[in-house]
Design a protein around this motif. Structure first.
Motif, mmCIF file in Angstrom:
data_model
loop_
_atom_site.group_PDB
_atom_site.id
_atom_site.type_symbol
_atom_site.label_atom_id
_atom_site.label_comp_id
_atom_site.label_asym_id
_atom_site.label_seq_id
_atom_site.Cartn_x
_atom_site.Cartn_y
_atom_site.Cartn_z
ATOM 1 N N ASN A 51 6.763 -24.147 24.019
ATOM 2 C CA ASN A 51 6.611 -25.468 24.941
ATOM 3 C C ASN A 51 7.109 -25.073 26.376
ATOM 4 O O ASN A 51 8.049 -24.966 26.458
ATOM 5 C CB ASN A 51 7.504 -26.654 24.647
ATOM 6 C CG ASN A 51 6.919 -27.081 23.136
ATOM 7 O OD1 ASN A 51 5.686 -27.091 22.875
ATOM 8 N ND2 ASN A 51 7.807 -27.449 22.397
ATOM 9 N N LEU A 52 6.173 -25.244 27.287
ATOM 10 C CA LEU A 52 6.320 -24.984 28.645
ATOM 11 C C LEU A 52 7.037 -26.154 29.179
ATOM 12 O O LEU A 52 6.826 -27.300 29.083
ATOM 13 C CB LEU A 52 4.968 -24.720 29.500
ATOM 14 C CG LEU A 52 4.167 -23.619 29.115
ATOM 15 C CD1 LEU A 52 2.920 -23.350 29.874
ATOM 16 C CD2 LEU A 52 4.970 -22.129 29.169
ATOM 17 N N SER A 53 7.944 -25.816 30.148
ATOM 18 C CA SER A 53 8.947 -26.751 31.097
ATOM 19 C C SER A 53 8.132 -26.968 32.179
ATOM 20 O O SER A 53 7.424 -26.027 32.634
ATOM 21 C CB SER A 53 10.173 -25.769 31.190
ATOM 22 O OG SER A 53 10.920 -26.746 31.967
ATOM 23 N N VAL A 54 8.477 -28.146 32.713
ATOM 24 C CA VAL A 54 7.966 -28.605 34.072
ATOM 25 C C VAL A 54 8.716 -28.298 35.140
ATOM 26 O O VAL A 54 8.331 -28.336 36.215
ATOM 27 C CB VAL A 54 7.451 -29.996 33.969
ATOM 28 C CG1 VAL A 54 6.323 -30.182 33.076
ATOM 29 C CG2 VAL A 54 8.657 -30.995 33.665
ATOM 30 N N ASP A 55 10.210 -27.868 34.683
ATOM 31 C CA ASP A 55 11.083 -27.614 35.872
ATOM 32 C C ASP A 55 11.853 -26.449 36.087
ATOM 33 O O ASP A 55 12.589 -26.098 36.806
ATOM 34 C CB ASP A 55 12.149 -28.885 35.916
ATOM 35 C CG ASP A 55 12.861 -28.965 34.751
ATOM 36 O OD1 ASP A 55 12.671 -28.378 33.811
ATOM 37 O OD2 ASP A 55 13.625 -29.852 34.553
ATOM 38 N N SER A 141 5.964 -17.517 33.216
ATOM 39 C CA SER A 141 5.096 -18.373 33.492
ATOM 40 C C SER A 141 6.012 -19.447 34.569
ATOM 41 O O SER A 141 7.255 -19.879 34.205
ATOM 42 C CB SER A 141 4.428 -19.059 32.717
ATOM 43 O OG SER A 141 5.043 -19.984 31.918
ATOM 44 N N GLN A 142 5.240 -20.035 35.647
ATOM 45 C CA GLN A 142 6.133 -20.960 36.561
ATOM 46 C C GLN A 142 5.958 -22.318 36.125
ATOM 47 O O GLN A 142 4.841 -22.646 35.403
ATOM 48 C CB GLN A 142 5.440 -20.596 37.682
ATOM 49 C CG GLN A 142 5.681 -19.200 38.449
ATOM 50 C CD GLN A 142 7.205 -18.873 38.567
ATOM 51 O OE1 GLN A 142 7.930 -19.748 39.097
ATOM 52 N NE2 GLN A 142 7.622 -17.617 38.119
ATOM 53 N N ASP A 146 1.167 -29.671 36.949
ATOM 54 C CA ASP A 146 -0.071 -29.815 36.938
ATOM 55 C C ASP A 146 -0.897 -29.530 35.658
ATOM 56 O O ASP A 146 -2.174 -29.341 35.503
ATOM 57 C CB ASP A 146 -0.631 -29.171 38.077
ATOM 58 C CG ASP A 146 -0.233 -29.713 39.352
ATOM 59 O OD1 ASP A 146 -0.111 -30.948 39.439
ATOM 60 O OD2 ASP A 146 -0.085 -29.084 40.369
ATOM 61 N N TYR A 147 -0.141 -28.769 34.568
ATOM 62 C CA TYR A 147 -0.779 -28.237 33.534
ATOM 63 C C TYR A 147 -1.253 -29.331 32.553
ATOM 64 O O TYR A 147 -0.696 -30.227 32.230
ATOM 65 C CB TYR A 147 0.206 -27.510 32.560
ATOM 66 C CG TYR A 147 0.465 -26.030 33.573
ATOM 67 C CD1 TYR A 147 -0.103 -25.561 34.388
ATOM 68 C CD2 TYR A 147 1.972 -25.805 33.110
ATOM 69 C CE1 TYR A 147 0.343 -24.497 35.318
ATOM 70 C CE2 TYR A 147 2.273 -24.567 33.802
ATOM 71 C CZ TYR A 147 1.782 -24.030 34.807
ATOM 72 O OH TYR A 147 2.122 -22.883 35.483
#
Length: 164
Positions: A51-55, A141-142, A146-147
């Motif tokens: 799960n990608l983090s937003v921060d 990954s940054q 916006d994803y």
């Protein structure tokens, strides 16, 4: 006939019959052989960011393994850009069949450092005294808000370079 002579005659005839009943033998040889083909198997688990983090920056790693038979020198693995590279120098995970992407980079150092370039050559390290070679690739990954929601993926071609 005397009793002593009967025992001797019986003993001689018993021994003579035993010699006639012994098995006969024959010998021969059987060839045994094999051919060793020089080949290698290249494998890696999926590089999964979860799960990608937003921060915060998202990082993960995977071990690339090359197992060889009859190969004496292994030097590198070429790491392709992936199916969704756009532009040609940017790796992207893509959302299904849409146009949404999550950019990522690959490195040979856990701390990051220089990105593995287009068709970048990565040096393999021999594992002990085996004919197995490995390298750890690190993905990054940054974070972004916006994803689009969904499952993203990419496929990166790995090519082993070895001397038979």
């Amino acid at each position: 006939m005397r009793p002593k002579h009967v025992v001797i005659v019986f003993a001689v005839s018993f021994l003579a019959g035993t010699n006639l009943a012994q098995a006969q033998t024959a010998t021969g040889t059987m060839g045994v052989g094999a051919e060793v083909n020089r080949n290698c198997t290249l494998s890696a688990e999926n590089l999964n960011f979860g799960n990608l983090s937003v921060d915060t920056t998202n990082t993960t790693s995977v071990v690339v393994t090359l197992a060889c038979n009859g190969v004496t020198t292994v030097t590198t693995v070429l790491v392709g850009m992936g199916e969704n590279a756009a532009p040609a120098t940017q790796r992207n995970m893509k959302l299904g069949t849409g146009t949404d992407v999550v950019p990522y980079t690959l490195h040979v150092l856990e701390a990051g450092g220089a990105d593995i370039a287009t068709e970048g050559a990565v040096t393999l390290v021999k594992v002990g005294t085996t004919n197995t070679y490995q390298v750890t690739l690190y993905g990054r990954s940054q974070p972004s808000t916006d994803y689009a929601k969904g499952t993203y993926s990419d496929a990166v071609l790995l090519t082993a370079v070895y001397a038979p």
